[in-house]
Write a protein that holds these residues in place. Structure first.
Motif, PDB file in Angstrom:
ATOM      1  N   GLU A 106       0.825  -1.201   0.000  1.00 53.65           N
ATOM      2  CA  GLU A 106       0.000   0.000   0.000  1.00 53.65           C
ATOM      3  C   GLU A 106       0.863   1.257   0.000  1.00 53.65           C
ATOM      4  O   GLU A 106       0.602   2.216  -0.741  1.00 53.65           O
TER       5      GLU A 106
ATOM      6  N   LEU B  29       5.780  -8.444  15.482  1.00 54.32           N
ATOM      7  CA  LEU B  29       4.670  -9.386  15.608  1.00 54.32           C
ATOM      8  C   LEU B  29       5.152 -10.809  15.853  1.00 54.32           C
ATOM      9  O   LEU B  29       4.444 -11.615  16.454  1.00 54.32           O
TER      10      LEU B  29
ATOM     11  N   ALA C 624      -0.624  -5.298  18.989  1.00 47.98           N
ATOM     12  CA  ALA C 624       0.182  -4.679  17.938  1.00 47.98           C
ATOM     13  C   ALA C 624      -0.307  -5.122  16.565  1.00 47.98           C
ATOM     14  O   ALA C 624      -0.407  -4.320  15.630  1.00 47.98           O
ATOM     15  N   ALA C 625      -0.661  -6.412  16.460  1.00 53.26           N
ATOM     16  CA  ALA C 625      -1.140  -6.915  15.176  1.00 53.26           C
ATOM     17  C   ALA C 625      -2.442  -6.231  14.796  1.00 53.26           C
ATOM     18  O   ALA C 625      -2.645  -5.842  13.639  1.00 53.26           O
ATOM     19  N   ALA C 628      -1.686  -2.831  13.559  1.00 59.94           N
ATOM     20  CA  ALA C 628      -1.151  -2.857  12.194  1.00 59.94           C
ATOM     21  C   ALA C 628      -2.257  -3.127  11.201  1.00 59.94           C
ATOM     22  O   ALA C 628      -2.343  -2.463  10.145  1.00 59.94           O
ATOM     23  N   ALA C 629      -3.120  -4.079  11.551  1.00 57.71           N
ATOM     24  CA  ALA C 629      -4.223  -4.395  10.644  1.00 57.71           C
ATOM     25  C   ALA C 629      -5.104  -3.167  10.458  1.00 57.71           C
ATOM     26  O   ALA C 629      -5.560  -2.877   9.343  1.00 57.71           O
ATOM     27  N   SER C 631      -4.139  -0.047  10.624  1.00 56.99           N
ATOM     28  CA  SER C 631      -3.480   0.899   9.710  1.00 56.99           C
ATOM     29  C   SER C 631      -3.597   0.409   8.277  1.00 56.99           C
ATOM     30  O   SER C 631      -3.798   1.220   7.353  1.00 56.99           O
ATOM     31  N   VAL C 632      -3.498  -0.921   8.085  1.00 57.85           N
ATOM     32  CA  VAL C 632      -3.652  -1.453   6.726  1.00 57.85           C
ATOM     33  C   VAL C 632      -5.006  -1.051   6.163  1.00 57.85           C
ATOM     34  O   VAL C 632      -5.112  -0.554   5.040  1.00 57.85           O
ATOM     35  N   VAL C 635      -5.115   2.811   5.496  1.00 58.58           N
ATOM     36  CA  VAL C 635      -4.356   3.173   4.296  1.00 58.58           C
ATOM     37  C   VAL C 635      -5.077   2.661   3.050  1.00 58.58           C
ATOM     38  O   VAL C 635      -5.147   3.349   2.023  1.00 58.58           O
ATOM     39  N   ALA C 636      -5.644   1.439   3.176  1.00 62.18           N
ATOM     40  CA  ALA C 636      -6.386   0.891   2.037  1.00 62.18           C
ATOM     41  C   ALA C 636      -7.537   1.819   1.672  1.00 62.18           C
ATOM     42  O   ALA C 636      -7.791   2.074   0.494  1.00 62.18           O
ATOM     43  N   VAL C 638      -7.599   5.002   2.104  1.00 62.99           N
ATOM     44  CA  VAL C 638      -7.016   6.177   1.445  1.00 62.99           C
ATOM     45  C   VAL C 638      -6.664   5.827   0.013  1.00 62.99           C
ATOM     46  O   VAL C 638      -6.940   6.602  -0.919  1.00 62.99           O
ATOM     47  N   VAL C 639      -6.041   4.640  -0.171  1.00 62.68           N
ATOM     48  CA  VAL C 639      -5.586   4.242  -1.498  1.00 62.68           C
ATOM     49  C   VAL C 639      -6.766   4.084  -2.437  1.00 62.68           C
ATOM     50  O   VAL C 639      -6.760   4.549  -3.572  1.00 62.68           O
TER      51      VAL C 639
END
Lengths: 168, 106, 641
Positions: A106, B29, C624-625, C628-629, C631-632, C635-636, C638-639
């Motif tokens: 991304e 992770l 944390a995972a 991160a997910a 944020s993915v 961002v997705a 946004v993309v």
């Protein structure tokens, strides 16, 4: 210079990969230092010599030394390495890798969408300019950073003191 | 200021930053050892700093470097507190396994 | 020269506010600080506060009657304005005229005697302080009701009386049956209170004031006789009066109100509570004069109630229930009097009734206590010798209730009512007939009590004997039950009209056209009814008890007896038609559709919580995972956008 960049980038990527895969904490730290040094070279290439120095002195120097101290204090030996080997099964790499790869994809898509364009060479931002900007418009930031560092110092001292008093 | 002639696209600097960040995330992770998790966090912070430097070069501004300085400060504070906590946790649990410290379970 | 107070120098009549205030002080002291006092102090405060109220009431009364320049002039004492909202400023004010004066004197005097009696009667009760606090508050509420110069204050007293009756009927709250009786009294009278409140709103919206005197004046000005508004208002007020005074169809709470201590029954029946309805109608009699339909309804309700209740009183076994039904019956007489426009007669009957009914209840309480809480009259008997004072006073009370000719107060008041029921322009022979029949039944059941309890052979051992504090009030009340009647003696028998003259300014009487011979004939009929009733009681319950058992032994006799014991089956009727359907609706409505929406919502939220709960693993790497997910995903977004 182009060759130097690619070399440094390669070293940084490989050594970082080794950091997260190595079983021995001390080895990992050494790889991490190598990685930081390589990144410092990249900084220099991108026209930021002052930051490159700081990267070496503070990151690779001070912060990593802290890590080394802690690892030495904990005295992680062979048992820890075996433990790490037990934890790092290939299966558990799958999920995080997919997640990170997605995020990377991304990000690259965003970077590749034409925001960044090469316009001639790179202008070196000398330390003097950095200093002028830092203590000019960013003075508040400096103050905030100092306010962050002080509690960090006090906090670290407090947590560490407790440990020592119990040790004694 | 002297402009260094350079034929690498800045996008490749960003690529490096992204790769390093991804490595850091994977490390965070995957590893269960607190020391390694802290190192992974350092990698990610450093990658973010790299991205700032590249962006600063793109727009020929010193601001990117300033941001890196702030990240550096943040990393120093974070590491000092984090490592002190690691020491305490190790004393308390006799292990550095992050999964063993799950008493915050709601 | 108006009479002045010897202590403070204020005009005597201006001490009116002290009458309720002293009792209120007693209540507040007992309620807030009574925990530290001994029983003796509690009794002193509880009885003394009402006693002082009585004394002040008496002084005010003397000043009121005796003020030379304006004898019997109404006196309105406004203490302060409750609140002031553009044009609407209800006052806290007390209104003294002959009507409220009579009520006030009776309430404080009888209330004081009952308090005095209770000081000994309740001495072993653990709730001694609570008892006196409630009793004082009861007297305060009733005084507020009768003295209030506006309907709002009257309503405050009205509800206060309801509250106190609830508290005192359920005084022994550990027994759920007593709590149920208290709730029944509260809820049934509440039905009437709602009607009363609506009536108040109606009067206020149309006449624009709460002050009773202004209200009556304006009503007489603005509404013609028989106008629908006046009729509706009168009927609504009647609804409230019927509930509080336990008349048909809301009388069912009163027999159950026996669950409270006996002095409470005496207070409810004699001085407070049930007479509130009578007072309300007498106070607003102008309104009823404007609404003949409502007034006829009052008379009919009174006549029917007095007959039904008298029949029920005839067959009860519990001594207190007999007296309770007799109260309903006697209040029925008052309503009858109100209905035919004999306002003064109703008030007079209230006065005599307060004496003899308080006397009967207190004497009954003494009997019950002497016989170890025995309530059944068929297990009493022969107490004539064991409890002489109680016997003689009870006899006087019963004679007064029965209307024993010439010597008792009850005779004169009842006779007055019956005479007016015949002679009044609104009266009719039918109403008179109902009244005379009721008089016969009254004599029958009251002497049924006397003969069963005090004559015949003793069936239960006498335990304790009442002391001086209990016998004193009995004697005073007995004297009252005899003497008070002579305030008003009919033309044919001596022609004393002190009482009717006194209240004439507030409660107008009418000119009679009937001759004095008719009056005498009617009086002889009344006397005969009472004497016949007593004679019948003597034969049926003392000489030939077999006759009664023979009658109740037959199928019809026993069925009728059971029917009467249950108070004409009205309780069961209400239970079937109102209580159970209401409970069913409430039960059904408990989880209705709308409720389901909310329980469903709650269920959904619980499920959601459980799902979220599972994400809280406590493991840093998991968090944390997820970060991160997240944020993915962002961002997705946004993309892709």
């Amino acid at each position: 210079m182009t060759g130097a960049f690619y070399l440094a980038a390669l070293v940084a990527a490989v050594s970082t990969g080794l950091v997260i895969t190595s079983l021995n904490a001390v080895h990992a730290l050494l790889y991490l230092i190598v990685s930081f040094l390589a990144v410092a070279v990249v900084f220099f290439i991108f026209g930021a010599p002052f930051v490159a120095m700081l990267e070496i002195i503070i990151y690779a120097g001070a912060i990593m030394v802290l890590f080394v101290f802690v690892v030495m204090m904990l005295n992680l030996g062979r048992r820890a390495i075996e433990q790490e080997a037990g934890w790092l099964r290939s299966r558990i790499w799958i999920g995080p890798s997919i997640l990170s790869a997605t995020l990377l994809g991304e990000l690259l898509y965003l970077f590749g969408s034409g925001i960044l364009s090469q316009a001639g060479g790179i202008t070196v931002q000398a330390p003097k300019q950095v200093g002028v900007v830092l203590l000019g418009p960013y003075l508040i930031g400096v103050e905030l950073a100092s306010m962050l560092l002080l509690p960090g110092l006090v906090g670290a001292y407090h947590l560490g003191r407790h440990l020592n008093s119990e040790d004694a | 200021m002297n402009a260094v002639p350079l034929s690498i696209p800045l996008a490749q600097g960003m690529l490096l930053a992204g790769v390093l960040f991804a490595f850091g995330l994977i490390g965070l992770l995957v590893r269960r050892n607190l020391i390694f998790m802290l190192m992974s966090v350092e990698i990610m912070l450093n990658a973010a700093g790299l991205a700032f430097i590249v962006a600063g070069a793109q727009w020929e501004q010193a601001d990117g470097q300033i941001m890196f300085l702030f990240i550096l400060t943040l990393a120093a504070a974070e590491v000092s507190v984090g490592l002190a906590l690691v020491l305490q946790l190790y004393r308390h649990f006799q292990t550095l396994d992050a999964d063993a410290m799950s008493r915050l379970w709601g | 020269m108006p009479t002045r107070c010897p202590v403070c120098g204020a005009e005597m009549v201006d001490l009116l506010w002290l009458v309720p205030a002293l009792s209120l002080l007693g209540f507040l002291t007992l309620a807030m600080a009574g925990g530290w006092f001994s029983r003796k102090t509690i009794a002193l405060i509880g009885v003394g506060s009402v006693g002082l109220s009585m004394v002040v009431a008496g002084l005010v009364g003397f000043a009121f009657i005796g003020s030379s320049d304006s004898p019997g002039q109404p006196h309105d004492q406004i203490l302060w304005t409750w609140l002031q909202i553009s044009g609407f400023g209800p006052t806290i004010g007390f209104y003294l005229d002959p009507l409220s004066l009579v009520m006030m004197l009776v309430i404080t005097l009888v209330g004081f005697l009952i308090h005095l009696y209770s000081a000994e009667f309740m001495i072993d009760d653990e709730g001694y302080r609570r008892f006196f606090a409630y009793m004082n508050l009861f007297v305060v509420a009733m005084l507020t009701l009768v003295l209030g110069d506006n309907l709002l204050l009257l309503y405050l007293g009205w509800e206060g009386v309801g509250l106190c009756s609830y508290l005192l009927i359920g005084f022994w709250y550990r027994d759920p049956a007593n709590g149920a009786a208290a709730q029944k009294a509260f809820i049934v009278t509440r039905l009437g209170d709602v009607a009363l409140a609506i009536g108040l709103f109606l009067l206020f919206t149309h006449l624009g004031t709460f002050n009773i005197q202004d209200l009556m004046a304006r009503a007489a000005e603005q509404w013609p006789v028989g106008s629908s508004l006046a009729t509706i208002a009168a009927f609504l007020l009647l609804g409230g009066a019927v509930g509080k005074s336990a008349q048909l169809p809301l009388q069912t709470w009163l027999p159950d109100a026996m669950a409270g201590p006996t002095p409470v029954s005496a207070l409810i029946h004699a001085a407070t509570m049930v007479t509130a309805g009578m007072y309300l109608i007498a106070r607003t009699h102008v309104l009823y004069s404007l609404a003949p339909t409502a007034q006829t309804a009052v008379a009919v309700i009174g006549a029917v109630t007095l007959l039904l209740a008298a029949c029920s009183a005839l067959v009860q076994r519990d001594i207190k229930r007999v007296l309770a039904y007799s109260t309903i019956s006697q209040i029925g007489y008052m309503f009858l009097a109100l209905g035919v426009g004999a306002w003064a007669a109703a008030l007079f009957h209230f006065t005599t009734h307060a004496f003899f009914k308080a006397l009967l209840f207190l004497a009954a309480g003494a009997v019950i206590q002497s016989l170890h809480e025995e309530h059944d009259i068929y297990r009493m008997g022969g107490l004539r010798r064991a409890l002489p004072v109680t016997f003689w006073t009870f006899l006087i009370g019963a004679a007064s209730l029965a209307g024993f000719p010439l010597v008792t107060a009850g005779f004169y008041s009842k006779d007055w009512i019956l005479w007016e029921a015949w002679a009044s322009p609104l009266g009719s022979p039918w109403l008179w007939g109902a009244g005379v029949t009721g008089a016969f039944l009254t004599a029958l059941y009251s002497f049924r009590l006397v003969f069963n309890v005090f004559f015949g052979e003793a069936k239960t051992e006498v335990g304790s004997r009442p002391g001086l504090m209990m016998e004193g009030p009995l004697i005073v009340l007995a004297a009252g039950s005899l003497v008070v009647g002579f305030l008003e003696v009919p033309r044919a028998l001596g022609d004393v009209s002190l009482f009717s003259e006194f209240v004439r300014s507030v409660l107008p009487s009418f000119e009679t056209t009937a001759s004095i011979t008719t009056e005498l004939a009617l009086q002889i009929a009344t006397m005969l009814a009472a004497l016949l009733g007593i004679a019948a009681a003597y034969i049926l319950f003392l000489r030939r008890p077999g006759l009664v058992t023979a009658v109740t032994g037959t199928v019809w006799g026993s069925a009728l007896s059971r029917f009467w014991i249950e108070g004409w089956g009205l309780d069961r009727l209400y239970d079937t038609w109102f209580v159970r359907p209401f409970l069913w609706v409430a039960q059904t409505n408990k989880d209705d559709l709308i409720d389901r929406v909310y329980t469903g919502l709650a269920w959904l939220i619980r499920q959601f919580f459980a799902a979220l709960h599972r994400t809280q693993t406590g493991q840093v790497r998991w968090y944390a995972a997820v970060l991160a997910a997240g944020s993915v995903v962002i961002v997705a977004l946004v993309v892709l956008s």
